[in-house]
Design a protein around this motif. Structure first.
Motif, PDB file in Angstrom:
ATOM      1  N   PHE A 167      17.610 -21.526  24.821  1.00 51.24           N
ATOM      2  CA  PHE A 167      18.314 -22.671  25.392  1.00 51.24           C
ATOM      3  C   PHE A 167      17.505 -23.243  26.550  1.00 51.24           C
ATOM      4  N   VAL A 168      17.343 -24.576  26.547  1.00 52.17           N
ATOM      5  CA  VAL A 168      16.653 -25.281  27.625  1.00 52.17           C
ATOM      6  C   VAL A 168      17.649 -26.192  28.322  1.00 52.17           C
ATOM      7  N   TYR A 208      16.981 -20.323  29.194  1.00 49.89           N
ATOM      8  CA  TYR A 208      17.930 -19.219  29.186  1.00 49.89           C
ATOM      9  C   TYR A 208      17.989 -18.610  27.780  1.00 49.89           C
ATOM     10  N   PRO A 209      18.478 -17.359  27.640  1.00 47.64           N
ATOM     11  CA  PRO A 209      18.616 -16.771  26.303  1.00 47.64           C
ATOM     12  C   PRO A 209      19.570 -17.552  25.408  1.00 47.64           C
ATOM     13  N   SER A 210      20.566 -18.178  26.010  1.00 50.27           N
ATOM     14  CA  SER A 210      21.479 -19.070  25.288  1.00 50.27           C
ATOM     15  C   SER A 210      22.230 -19.895  26.320  1.00 50.27           C
ATOM     16  N   GLY A 211      22.995 -20.856  25.842  1.00 53.06           N
ATOM     17  CA  GLY A 211      23.766 -21.682  26.758  1.00 53.06           C
ATOM     18  C   GLY A 211      24.902 -20.939  27.423  1.00 53.06           C
ATOM     19  N   PHE A 212      25.248 -19.770  26.871  1.00 54.62           N
ATOM     20  CA  PHE A 212      26.354 -18.994  27.418  1.00 54.62           C
ATOM     21  C   PHE A 212      25.879 -17.807  28.242  1.00 54.62           C
ATOM     22  N   LEU A 213      24.545 -17.676  28.388  1.00 55.39           N
ATOM     23  CA  LEU A 213      23.995 -16.545  29.134  1.00 55.39           C
ATOM     24  C   LEU A 213      23.102 -17.099  30.243  1.00 55.39           C
ATOM     25  N   GLY A 269      26.040  -7.333  19.113  1.00 48.75           N
ATOM     26  CA  GLY A 269      26.986  -7.708  20.147  1.00 48.75           C
ATOM     27  C   GLY A 269      26.623  -8.988  20.870  1.00 48.75           C
ATOM     28  N   SER A 270      27.573  -9.542  21.587  1.00 48.07           N
ATOM     29  CA  SER A 270      27.327 -10.753  22.376  1.00 48.07           C
ATOM     30  C   SER A 270      26.632 -10.374  23.668  1.00 48.07           C
ATOM     31  N   ARG A 271      25.393 -10.798  23.797  1.00 52.25           N
ATOM     32  CA  ARG A 271      24.640 -10.546  25.030  1.00 52.25           C
ATOM     33  C   ARG A 271      25.227 -11.362  26.182  1.00 52.25           C
ATOM     34  N   ALA A 272      25.778 -12.536  25.864  1.00 53.39           N
ATOM     35  CA  ALA A 272      26.377 -13.376  26.896  1.00 53.39           C
ATOM     36  C   ALA A 272      27.632 -12.732  27.467  1.00 53.39           C
ATOM     37  N   ARG A 273      28.454 -12.136  26.603  1.00 50.80           N
ATOM     38  CA  ARG A 273      29.684 -11.514  27.098  1.00 50.80           C
ATOM     39  C   ARG A 273      29.347 -10.253  27.894  1.00 50.80           C
ATOM     40  N   ALA A 274      28.348  -9.512  27.459  1.00 49.11           N
ATOM     41  CA  ALA A 274      27.917  -8.326  28.212  1.00 49.11           C
ATOM     42  C   ALA A 274      27.480  -8.734  29.616  1.00 49.11           C
ATOM     43  N   TYR A 275      26.746  -9.831  29.701  1.00 46.22           N
ATOM     44  CA  TYR A 275      26.268 -10.305  31.000  1.00 46.22           C
ATOM     45  C   TYR A 275      27.427 -10.799  31.861  1.00 46.22           C
ATOM     46  N   ALA A 276      28.369 -11.525  31.233  1.00 45.60           N
ATOM     47  CA  ALA A 276      29.501 -12.070  31.987  1.00 45.60           C
ATOM     48  C   ALA A 276      30.383 -10.968  32.562  1.00 45.60           C
ATOM     49  N   VAL A 277      30.546  -9.881  31.813  1.00 44.43           N
ATOM     50  CA  VAL A 277      31.454  -8.810  32.239  1.00 44.43           C
ATOM     51  C   VAL A 277      30.751  -7.763  33.093  1.00 44.43           C
ATOM     52  N   TYR A 278      29.534  -7.368  32.691  1.00 48.07           N
ATOM     53  CA  TYR A 278      28.850  -6.265  33.369  1.00 48.07           C
ATOM     54  C   TYR A 278      27.657  -6.710  34.211  1.00 48.07           C
ATOM     55  N   GLY A 279      27.259  -7.981  34.102  1.00 45.57           N
ATOM     56  CA  GLY A 279      26.074  -8.435  34.816  1.00 45.57           C
ATOM     57  C   GLY A 279      24.787  -7.912  34.214  1.00 45.57           C
ATOM     58  N   ASP A 280      24.849  -7.431  32.970  1.00 50.57           N
ATOM     59  CA  ASP A 280      23.694  -6.832  32.300  1.00 50.57           C
ATOM     60  C   ASP A 280      23.631  -7.358  30.867  1.00 50.57           C
ATOM     61  N   PRO A 281      22.600  -8.147  30.527  1.00 45.79           N
ATOM     62  CA  PRO A 281      22.516  -8.701  29.170  1.00 45.79           C
ATOM     63  C   PRO A 281      22.229  -7.656  28.100  1.00 45.79           C
ATOM     64  N   LEU A 282      21.915  -6.427  28.517  1.00 48.63           N
ATOM     65  CA  LEU A 282      21.622  -5.352  27.553  1.00 48.63           C
ATOM     66  C   LEU A 282      22.788  -4.383  27.399  1.00 48.63           C
TER      67      LEU A 282
END
Length: 361
Positions: free
Chosen positions: A282-283, A290-295, A340-353
């Protein structure tokens, strides 16, 4: 946006090039959507990539090969140079897609110009079966513009994809949305699961226990000769692979059958195994990648560094593509199918992994 491929992520499949590059051309948009990822506004922000910078970006993207470039926003129709840039992308051999806002600007003439510009796909948002549902979320009376845009695009011979957000208002209406799309002649339905980013908030989301019910329902919709894809719910792929029959205790499935009758085919178990940062890039309006528009994890800026270099060499993206994930995602046998959703992982845990906290498995 493209024909699905057989299940599984082939080793190195997206190592060298993404499948989709989203370019947020502008933050400007005539709508005021309550869930807006872009946090769009009425007028453009300073710092948008210029026409010449946009052309250089497209030239760099073309180094990946025949990837799909999605011109999005905001509303890309707010850019006066949209069609110039679409023509330029076609000249570079890129496959183009446009995601306009369902607004009064989405006219038949615009659809005709998309067709003339060689646009392969147009995606239009429809977030409820009823005008009041869609319009409440969009903050504008845009339901009629969405329906008219869908009809005009199909009549002009464009591949029209409808995007729908799963939220508290649309959730009980999903079977009727499916019926509406079938009646309109839509062949591709992309269903977005909410990520708390931009103006999107958890208050709009359905309960997490409803995720599996929606996933089961979407698998059944795919049996009615409609391509169904999900955004930020890659566990949909696992559901297709493990399908053994309809769950008729699922009220969404029961209503779907009452509206459309018995399914006409089996489950198509193929898909494109993308996820945020693996096959997706995503640009933003100002060139930030970014990795995506949601991350919203910045990786570099195309004004300073080639997008090819960013995609291939960024450490986080390399780990995502290598499925170097934590929690249950890291040990799941379906990690190369779902991830899994990397964006949701980042939103909840602050970690895209990290693991995807919404996975129903």
């Amino acid at each position: 946006m493209s024909q699905a491929v057989q299940a599984g992520r082939a080793p190195g499949r997206f190592e060298r090039a993404p499948h989709l590059v989203f370019w947020e051309m502008t933050k400007a948009c005539p709508l005021a959507c309550k869930h807006c990822r872009a946090d769009a506004i009425e007028r453009p922000l300073p710092g948008e990539l210029t026409t010449e910078e946009g052309k250089r970006l497209l030239e760099d993207i073309a180094q990946f090969g025949k990837v799909i470039v999605v011109f999005t926003g905001g509303d890309p129709l707010m850019r006066n140079d949209l069609f110039e840039l679409l023509d330029y992308a076609r000249g570079l051999g890129l496959i183009t897609s446009v995601a306009p806002a369902p607004s009064p600007m989405l006219t038949r003439e615009v659809m005709r110009r998309f067709k003339e510009a060689g646009v392969r796909y147009v995606s239009i948002s429809l977030d409820g079966a009823e005008p009041k549902t869609h319009d409440w979320l969009r903050g504008f009376a845009s339901y009629k513009h969405a329906i008219n845009g869908i009809k005009a695009g199909l009549e002009e011979g464009l591949n029209v994809q409808v995007n729908t957000v799963v939220w508290k208002g649309s959730y009980p209406e999903l079977p009727r949305v499916a019926k509406l799309l079938k009646d309109l002649g839509v062949k591709v339905w992309e269903v977005f699961f909410l990520i708390p980013v931009g103006r999107g908030t958890v208050e709009l989301d359905v309960p997490k226990e409803a995720y599996r019910e929606v996933i089961e329902f979407l698998v059944e919709v795919s049996r009615y000769d409609m391509v169904v894809r999900t955004v930020e719910a890659p566990f949909f792929r696992r559901a297709k692979l493990e399908y053994s029959g309809p769950n008729l205790s699922n009220k969404l499935i029961r209503e779907l059958r009452s509206l459309l009758g018995e399914p006409i085919r089996g489950v198509d178990k193929s898909f494109v195994p993308t996820m945020d940062g693996s096959g997706i890039l995503f640009v933003s309006y100002d060139g930030q990648v970014y990795p995506s528009g949601f991350l919203p994890l910045p990786l570099g800026n195309v004004r300073e560094r080639s997008i090819v270099d960013i995609y291939r060499n960024n450490e986080v993206l390399v780990k995502i593509r290598g499925a170097k994930l934590g929690g249950k995602c890291g040990i799941c046998q379906f990690v190369n199918v779902c991830g899994g959703s990397r964006a949701r992982a980042y939103a909840v845990y602050g970690d895209p992994l990290a693991e995807d906290p919404a996975c129903p498995y």
